[in-house]
Design a protein around this motif. Structure first.
Motif, PDB file in Angstrom:
ATOM      1  N   TYR A 198       0.774  -1.054  -0.085  1.00 26.20           N
ATOM      2  CA  TYR A 198       0.155   0.165   0.166  1.00 26.20           C
ATOM      3  C   TYR A 198       0.912   1.224   0.121  1.00 26.20           C
ATOM      4  N   HIS A 251      -4.836   8.707   2.917  1.00 27.87           N
ATOM      5  CA  HIS A 251      -5.138   7.154   3.457  1.00 27.87           C
ATOM      6  C   HIS A 251      -4.410   6.206   2.723  1.00 27.87           C
ATOM      7  N   PRO A 252      -4.067   4.912   3.069  1.00 25.96           N
ATOM      8  CA  PRO A 252      -3.619   4.171   2.714  1.00 25.96           C
ATOM      9  C   PRO A 252      -4.390   3.586   1.333  1.00 25.96           C
ATOM     10  N   PHE A 262       3.660   0.787   2.900  1.00 26.61           N
ATOM     11  CA  PHE A 262       3.308  -0.293   3.933  1.00 26.61           C
ATOM     12  C   PHE A 262       3.347  -1.666   3.131  1.00 26.61           C
ATOM     13  N   GLY A 317       3.155  -3.892   8.263  1.00 30.92           N
ATOM     14  CA  GLY A 317       4.401  -3.257   8.680  1.00 30.92           C
ATOM     15  C   GLY A 317       4.149  -1.752   9.001  1.00 30.92           C
ATOM     16  N   LYS A 318       5.133  -1.131   9.629  1.00 26.26           N
ATOM     17  CA  LYS A 318       5.187   0.302  10.315  1.00 26.26           C
ATOM     18  C   LYS A 318       5.437   1.091   9.119  1.00 26.26           C
ATOM     19  N   ARG A 342     -14.283  14.034   9.191  1.00 25.18           N
ATOM     20  CA  ARG A 342     -12.820  14.105   8.702  1.00 25.18           C
ATOM     21  C   ARG A 342     -11.983  14.316  10.155  1.00 25.18           C
ATOM     22  N   PHE A 389     -13.137  -2.894   8.620  1.00 25.07           N
ATOM     23  CA  PHE A 389     -12.193  -3.080   9.466  1.00 25.07           C
ATOM     24  C   PHE A 389     -11.813  -1.690  10.266  1.00 25.07           C
ATOM     25  N   TYR A 392      -9.177   0.683  12.011  1.00 21.64           N
ATOM     26  CA  TYR A 392      -7.635   0.490  12.332  1.00 21.64           C
ATOM     27  C   TYR A 392      -7.357   1.925  12.972  1.00 21.64           C
ATOM     28  N   GLN A 439      -4.135   4.718  13.575  1.00 17.63           N
ATOM     29  CA  GLN A 439      -2.717   4.943  12.825  1.00 17.63           C
ATOM     30  C   GLN A 439      -2.277   6.109  13.803  1.00 17.63           C
ATOM     31  N   GLY A 465       2.524   2.764  13.398  1.00 11.85           N
ATOM     32  CA  GLY A 465       2.010   2.213  12.252  1.00 11.85           C
ATOM     33  C   GLY A 465       0.466   1.998  12.377  1.00 11.85           C
ATOM     34  N   LEU A 466      -0.353   1.108  11.436  1.00  7.43           N
ATOM     35  CA  LEU A 466      -1.610   0.924  11.419  1.00  7.43           C
ATOM     36  C   LEU A 466      -1.777  -0.247  12.373  1.00  7.43           C
ATOM     37  N   LEU A 477      -4.904  -2.801  14.216  1.00  2.00           N
ATOM     38  CA  LEU A 477      -6.164  -3.182  13.939  1.00  2.00           C
ATOM     39  C   LEU A 477      -6.863  -3.334  15.468  1.00  2.00           C
ATOM     40  N   PHE A 492     -12.508  -6.081  13.796  1.00  2.00           N
ATOM     41  CA  PHE A 492     -13.084  -6.493  12.368  1.00  2.00           C
ATOM     42  C   PHE A 492     -14.161  -7.313  12.415  1.00  2.00           C
ATOM     43  N   LEU A 504      -9.050   4.824  11.024  1.00  2.00           N
ATOM     44  CA  LEU A 504      -9.214   4.559   9.638  1.00  2.00           C
ATOM     45  C   LEU A 504     -10.152   3.162   9.411  1.00  2.00           C
ATOM     46  N   TYR A 516      -7.458  -4.212   0.628  1.00  2.00           N
ATOM     47  CA  TYR A 516      -8.493  -3.243   1.158  1.00  2.00           C
ATOM     48  C   TYR A 516      -8.476  -2.095   0.522  1.00  2.00           C
ATOM     49  N   PHE A 544      -9.630   1.750   1.733  1.00  2.00           N
ATOM     50  CA  PHE A 544      -9.624   2.413   3.084  1.00  2.00           C
ATOM     51  C   PHE A 544     -10.563   3.885   2.776  1.00  2.00           C
ATOM     52  N   GLY A 545     -11.191   4.326   3.909  1.00  2.00           N
ATOM     53  CA  GLY A 545     -11.685   5.463   3.980  1.00  2.00           C
ATOM     54  C   GLY A 545     -10.703   6.638   4.117  1.00  2.00           C
ATOM     55  N   SER A 546     -11.173   7.855   4.211  1.00  2.00           N
ATOM     56  CA  SER A 546     -10.252   9.157   4.158  1.00  2.00           C
ATOM     57  C   SER A 546      -9.912   9.155   5.744  1.00  2.00           C
TER      58      SER A 546
END
Lengths: 114, 114
Positions: free
Chosen positions: A35, A42-43, A88, A105-106, B9, B33, B35, B37, B42-43, B45, B48, B90, B103, B105-107
């Motif tokens: 990603y 966002h990712p 990522f 991963g970070k 946001r 999911f 997450y 951040q 990092g991300l 979880l 989910f 996220l 995945y 992702f949303g913003s």
């Protein structure tokens, strides 16, 4: 639990230089995903690798999945300022219903000096 | 264009408040999911869900709960917000039925607890 380690944490390059980030998992992965997250964004999903030794290319980006399916790399040739962001890698859990749960991963933050 | 939409946001809440973060996807994805951040971490979880009314704890579920009453909506609830829950949240969705089920992702929602 499963761990996904990514190096380096940061990388600063001059525009036109190459860049590589590496990802290592503590367990064998069924697949690995990559990603990209732009600053303030966002990712965004880039690619998924599934097969042992698989290599995939997207323009200047080359993704590799290791033979043992425990490591992966992303290589960018001749970086541009548009490549700036955090990259990522992520691997799925490997038991039952958690197969769709990704461990990230970070990330590696890439900055590019124009 | 397929989307994951997060209701806010930016959000500022007071310590002890009950906070609802909403996420809606229009892709008919089974998996959703949450997450968080944080810089350097990092991300991670939180929770989910792989089906309506189904939920599983992620790596850091303490202080959070979730609700999935409809397939397209996954809500994250902070029962009593604390300052250490200040973070970027996220939401993401995925479907195991697609060949490359990365995945989406949303913003993101940047939550500040004061």
């Amino acid at each position: 639990g499963q761990q996904v380690m990514q190096i380096p944490q940061y990388q600063h390059v001059q525009e036109g230089e190459d860049f590589t980030t590496y990802c290592n998992s503590s367990t064998t992965l069924s697949n690995i995903q990559w990603y990209k997250q732009r600053p303030g964004g966002h990712p965004v999903f880039l690619i998924q690798l599934v097969k042992s030794g698989e290599v995939k290319k997207q323009k200047r980006l080359t993704f590799q999945f290791g033979e043992a399916k425990k490591n992966s790399s992303l290589h960018i040739t001749a970086t541009q300022t548009t490549d700036v962001g955090t990259y990522f890698c992520a691997g799925p859990g490997n038991s039952g219903g958690s197969n769709y749960k990704l461990t990230f991963g970070k990330g590696t933050l890439l900055t590019v000096n124009p | 264009d397929v989307k994951v939409t997060q209701s806010s946001r930016y959000l500022v809440k007071r310590t002890g408040e009950k906070v609802f973060l909403e996420c809606v996807q229009d892709m008919d994805h089974e998996n959703m999911f949450w997450y968080r951040q944080d810089p350097g971490l990092g991300l991670r979880l939180i929770y989910f869900s792989y089906d309506v009314k189904m939920k599983e704890k992620g790596d850091i579920p303490e202080g959070y709960s979730v609700s999935r009453e409809k397939k397209e909506r996954f809500s994250l609830i902070l029962e009593s917000a604390s300052t250490n829950q200040t973070s970027m949240y996220l939401c993401a969705s995925s479907s195991p039925g697609t060949p490359n089920y990365g995945y989406t992702f949303g913003s993101g929602t940047r939550l500040t607890v004061v």
